[in-house]
Design a protein around this motif. Sequence first.
Motif, PDB file in Angstrom:
ATOM      1  N   CYS A  39     -23.933 -43.295 -33.245  1.00 54.69           N
ATOM      2  CA  CYS A  39     -23.720 -42.808 -31.876  1.00 54.69           C
ATOM      3  C   CYS A  39     -25.001 -42.211 -31.304  1.00 54.69           C
ATOM      4  CB  CYS A  39     -22.609 -41.762 -31.835  1.00 54.69           C
ATOM      5  SG  CYS A  39     -20.957 -42.439 -31.910  1.00 54.69           S
ATOM      6  N   PHE A  55     -21.637 -41.650 -26.118  1.00 53.65           N
ATOM      7  CA  PHE A  55     -22.328 -41.619 -27.404  1.00 53.65           C
ATOM      8  C   PHE A  55     -22.849 -40.215 -27.736  1.00 53.65           C
ATOM      9  CE2 PHE A  55     -23.250 -46.261 -26.431  1.00 53.65           C
ATOM     10  CZ  PHE A  55     -22.211 -46.714 -27.216  1.00 53.65           C
ATOM     11  N   GLY A  58     -19.883 -38.182 -28.799  1.00 55.71           N
ATOM     12  CA  GLY A  58     -19.523 -38.566 -30.164  1.00 55.71           C
ATOM     13  C   GLY A  58     -20.461 -37.981 -31.196  1.00 55.71           C
ATOM     14  N   SER A  59     -21.760 -37.964 -30.894  1.00 53.75           N
ATOM     15  CA  SER A  59     -22.711 -37.425 -31.866  1.00 53.75           C
ATOM     16  C   SER A  59     -22.602 -35.910 -32.002  1.00 53.75           C
ATOM     17  CB  SER A  59     -24.139 -37.829 -31.499  1.00 53.75           C
ATOM     18  OG  SER A  59     -24.544 -37.215 -30.296  1.00 53.75           O
TER      19      SER A  59
END
Length: 99
Positions: A39, A55, A58-59
Motif C-alpha cells: 500500500c 493506499f 491502508g498503510s
Amino acid sequence: MARREPEAVRITTATRSHHADIAIRQRRYLISMGIRTLCFVLAIVSIGHWFMWIFIAGSFLLPYVAVVLANAGVSPDPGGPEYFDPDPERRALESGPDT
C-alpha cells in the motif's frame, strides 16, 4: 474408598502447540505487513491520483490491524480436551477376591 481414574482424552481435540500457535500468528502478521508495504509503495507510485489516499489510509491502518490480529486468539481451536466415554452404562471392574 475407590480411586477415580482420569478419563480418556481424544487426541483429535488436543490444543495447538505453543510453537505452532506462534508460527501462525507470525505468518498472519507478516502477511499484513507485506500488504501494508505494498500500500505504501502504491501510494508513492500513484501520487496525484484520487486513490492515493486509499493506499495511504491502508498503510496507516494496517499496522494496528496486524498487531491486533497477531495478539488476538482468533484460532478456531476448541481450547481443551473433550472427554470420551464409549459406553456410559459400562460399570467399572470390581476388585478381585480378598485373600
